[in-house]
Write a protein that holds these residues in place. Structure first.
Motif, PDB file in Angstrom:
ATOM      1  N   ARG A  23      81.257  32.014 -23.707  1.00  0.00           N
ATOM      2  CA  ARG A  23      80.860  31.070 -22.656  1.00  0.00           C
ATOM      3  C   ARG A  23      81.840  29.891 -22.572  1.00  0.00           C
ATOM      4  O   ARG A  23      82.162  29.412 -21.487  1.00  0.00           O
ATOM      5  N   ALA A  24      82.295  29.423 -23.760  1.00  0.00           N
ATOM      6  CA  ALA A  24      83.270  28.323 -23.768  1.00  0.00           C
ATOM      7  C   ALA A  24      84.575  28.752 -23.100  1.00  0.00           C
ATOM      8  O   ALA A  24      85.217  27.966 -22.383  1.00  0.00           O
ATOM      9  N   ALA A  25      84.969  30.002 -23.319  1.00  0.00           N
ATOM     10  CA  ALA A  25      86.187  30.528 -22.693  1.00  0.00           C
ATOM     11  C   ALA A  25      86.037  30.594 -21.185  1.00  0.00           C
ATOM     12  O   ALA A  25      86.952  30.244 -20.428  1.00  0.00           O
ATOM     13  N   ALA A  26      84.851  31.049 -20.738  1.00  0.00           N
ATOM     14  CA  ALA A  26      84.604  31.123 -19.293  1.00  0.00           C
ATOM     15  C   ALA A  26      84.636  29.731 -18.671  1.00  0.00           C
ATOM     16  O   ALA A  26      85.196  29.526 -17.586  1.00  0.00           O
ATOM     17  N   SER A  27      84.045  28.744 -19.377  1.00  0.00           N
ATOM     18  CA  SER A  27      84.012  27.380 -18.861  1.00  0.00           C
ATOM     19  C   SER A  27      85.421  26.782 -18.769  1.00  0.00           C
ATOM     20  O   SER A  27      85.743  26.069 -17.819  1.00  0.00           O
TER      21      SER A  27
END
Length: 766
Positions: A23-27
């Motif tokens: 999720r952090a990568a997507a953000s």
């Protein structure tokens, strides 16, 4: 574009870390992958400087609440073609391994459990990436479903969707399941399954019966804590006349009604570990007296498994008690039962029904127990929720060791490099079933943590089952004196590597001279120790019975203090320690040195004083007389006599004047609580004088307090305040028990240090 190789070390398995990374990568709009390597999580991240900076910031500052990041290693590598960010199949590499403890059911899952519109409504095994079993279902690392006991339950299509899609709360939640595809409840040795099994168990408890209930780390025995008859029956069946039972309360509001609880205690009670916490009963507390006879405190925990929430609050319109006894499901002295075979053999005679399930428990994990000291946690038993989180040393070792711990309250410790992993609680090794449980747990944790011990550390006592087990492993054995192991454990927990004055006050341990030690002043570091002083030795007659019957020690102390059998017999008439026949037997054994040993045990001194004051003449469980003495004490009482030390090569902390003063006080009818409090004040001052003399002899100004007697918070508080006022730096325990449940860490620390020095023998005696 820049590409980074990032390795994250710590508790990053089983806490939703890879979904968080995704999720952090997507953000941050970066591409790459994340993979569980066992010892660490490996990330490949590609993006602009700004994107990568944002991503690394998220790793450091926004990680899941249940994770514990110890180190992040970042290295720039050559960029590659990539278009998305993926969680890829776990790899396997050797190295330091971090295993998450079991995590209590979270608030979101608790709400879903009772939401009629949720597909996991009333599902007794609900969990997500932030909660659920971890250590107790794990076969091996890396932590993936196929390497857990949940691998036996194929996911339904809906669970599999949640497991594989990052927008869900159960993305890569390894124990994920639902009512359609998860484990099943049942009543053992019957055809009652599912919801009916839970309702049956509720009805048994509601009607005053006793149910055995399988939880995350083993079985509990459960009954209504507000029903005196039910609790007394459980005591009779379990042959446990006095030892306190733990109580599980419905929610925090219930705890507030029954107990005095601070904000810090509430945070821990309702946090993700949910240990048992010893709380003072509030005025008018309705928990029946037999839960903890004569004890102003009660061990309280909140439900931490979904089945426990359902036991309290299943919506069938029937009211359940809001306080339930939840004591370890075992026969006296045996380890907690973890499977149906053990439960059927050991618990069927202790209860009216057994609520089990078909999710296998790989390793036992009894409940952790703690009190609070200076508004901070002070561990009594370290197990579920904490084990096997490692203690970290500032020294990195090349060797790996197994420390098998003590005979009572056994835990073991595996150590490698700078990490020391204490196990969950095993139990007393006097029971051979506990020795078998120790052997099984050592093998499983060694494989799980990928540690192959090169040596094994144990106690020096030649007749302990723990010592015999250590010698059976075919490894070099490092025997470590019991009280030194206590001090080393306190040093290791505090990551202190210098010299200390160790005050090791506990029950009994095998001394270097073959006598019973237990009230010791040691000059110690992590490779060696020297005995500086001790409680003045006294005679202990009656063999094993003397460790349970404090009146025997009281007779011996009176005889030494008063000087004659005639005066001691007169004192016995006043104090009513024993009948005339038993008194003559004690005199005979003491006079002829038959079945009599020399002892410096502070634990036995507590037992004797408890008997002298008419509080407890005998104990039905370890520490009973000492606990009763503490509870009877006036905390503001002054010392009954001044502390006195007799100097010498090994100095003696004298007890004769204290014994005589207590007797004189009882003879004149003095207030027992003042005498009990005066004993505690005297002992704290005696410790201060011993530490002062030790400082004069050694120049060391740091004192480490360890041993079971420092579970007594009245003694601990008085001693710590006196020492600090006198300028000492004071080391105490916090998240490792001061009792024998913590000595495995000390054994492991000393063994690592001695292996580094190439000397396995004991001791150097600097």
């Amino acid at each position: 574009m820049k590409r980074l190789n990032i390795r994250v070390f710590g508790i990053v398995q089983g806490v939703g870390f890879r979904p968080f990374v995704s999720r952090a990568a997507a953000s941050a709009k970066i591409c790459g992958s994340v993979c569980n390597k066992g010892p660490y999580v490996e990330i490949f991240a590609q993006g602009t400087d700004e994107q990568l900076e944002r991503f690394v910031y998220s790793l450091k500052h926004e990680a899941p609440e249940r994770s514990a990041i110890l180190k992040i290693a970042v290295k720039e590598i050559s960029a590659e073609e990539c278009g998305s960010f993926e969680i890829i199949e776990s790899g396997k590499e050797r190295g330091d391994v971090f295993v998450s403890p079991d995590i209590a059911v979270c608030k979101k899952c608790s709400r879903e459990l009772f939401n009629e519109n949720d597909r996991r409504y009333l599902h007794p095994f609900i969990n997500c990436t932030a909660c659920g079993p971890r250590l107790t279902i794990l076969d091996s690392m890396p932590y993936d479903r196929v390497r857990t006991s949940m691998g036996e339950f194929p996911m339904c299509s809906e669970c599999e969707y949640e497991y594989t899609h990052p927008e869900t709360r159960r993305y890569h939640a390894q124990p994920v399941c639902c009512n359609e595809c998860g484990p099943e409840l049942y009543i053992l040795n019957s055809d009652i399954h599912g919801t009916e099994a839970l309702l049956h168990a509720r009805e048994v408890v509601r009607s005053g019966g006793i149910a055995a209930i399988k939880g995350i780390g083993g079985f509990h025995l459960c009954c209504d804590a507000l029903n005196e008859e039910a609790v007394l029956r459980l005591r009779r069946l379990k042959t446990r006349p006095q030892k306190p039972f733990a109580v599980m309360m419905r929610d925090l509001d219930t705890v507030r009604r029954y107990c005095a609880v601070t904000e810090e205690e509430e945070k821990l009670l309702d946090g993700h570990q949910k240990p048992i916490i010893l709380l003072d009963r509030s005025e008018g507390c309705k928990i029946c007296p037999s839960v903890a006879p004569g004890n102003p405190t009660v061990g309280v925990m909140l439900p931490y498994a979904p089945v426990q929430l359902l036991l309290f609050s299943y919506p069938d319109g029937k009211e359940m008690p809001e306080c339930l006894v939840m004591t370890s499901g075992n026969v006296s002295g045996a380890p907690i039962c973890r499977n149906d075979e053990e439960a059927s053999a050991e618990l069927s005679q202790l209860c009216d029904t057994i609520l089990s399930n078909n999710r296998k428990i790989r390793i036992r994990a009894d409940d952790s127990v703690m009190s609070f000291f200076e508004n901070k946690p002070y561990m009594v038993r370290r197990s579920r929720g904490y084990a096997p989180l490692p203690f970290i040393s500032s020294v990195k070792y090349d060797s790996s060791v197994l420390a098998v711990g003590g005979e009572l309250k056994n835990t073991f410790c595996l150590a490698t490099h700078d990490l020391f992993y204490p196990s969950p609680y095993i139990g007393d090794l006097e029971n051979l079933k506990s020795v078998k449980a120790l052997s099984e747990a050592v093998q499983r944790m060694s494989e799980m943590l990928e540690i192959k011990p090169e040596a094994v550390a144990c106690d020096m006592h030649p007749r302990y089952n723990s010592t015999e087990f250590a010698h059976s492993l075919g490894l070099p054995v490092i025997e470590i004196q019991h009280h030194y192991a206590h001090i080393a454990a306190c040093m290791a927990e505090n990551n202190f590597c210098g010299d200390v004055i160790g005050v090791s006050f506990d029950g009994t341990g095998y001394g270097l001279d073959g006598s019973i030690w237990g009230g010791e002043f040691l000059l110690a570091n992590l490779s060696d120790f020297k005995r500086l002083g001790c409680l003045a030795p006294f005679r202990q007659a009656g063999g094993d019975a003397s460790s349970r019957e404090g009146w025997r020690i009281a007779v011996s102390l009176l005889l030494d203090a008063l000087g004659s059998e005639e005066e001691t017999a007169g004192a016995n008439e006043i104090l009513k320690l024993c009948d005339e026949k038993n008194l003559k037997t004690q005199f005979f054994m003491l006079g002829k040195n038959i079945n009599t040993v020399k002892s410096t045990s502070c634990g036995r001194l507590f037992d004797a004083v408890s008997a002298l004051l008419g509080i407890r003449c005998a104990s039905t469980f370890e520490g009973e007389a000492s606990m009763a003495l503490q509870f009877a004490s006036d905390e503001n009482a002054k010392a009954v006599v001044p502390a006195r030390i007799s100097d010498g090569d090994v100095f003696f902390a004298e007890t004769k004047e204290m014994t005589a003063a207590l007797y004189e006080g009882m003879k004149r009818g003095a207030d027992v609580s003042s005498l009990a409090g005066g004993f505690h004040a005297w002992l704290a001052e005696l410790i201060l004088e011993g530490c002062r003399l030790s400082r004069e002899k050694t120049g060391v100004n740091c004192a480490a307090l360890s041993g079971g007697c420092f579970q007594n918070l009245l003694l601990l508080g008085k001693t710590k305040r006196l020492l600090e006022k006198d300028g000492f730096k004071v080391l105490i325990h916090a998240l490792l028990p001061p009792n024998d449940g913590g000595i495995c860490l000390g054994q492991a620390a000393v063994a690592q240090e001695r292996m580094k020095c190439g000397n396995y023998q004991v001791p150097f005696m600097f």
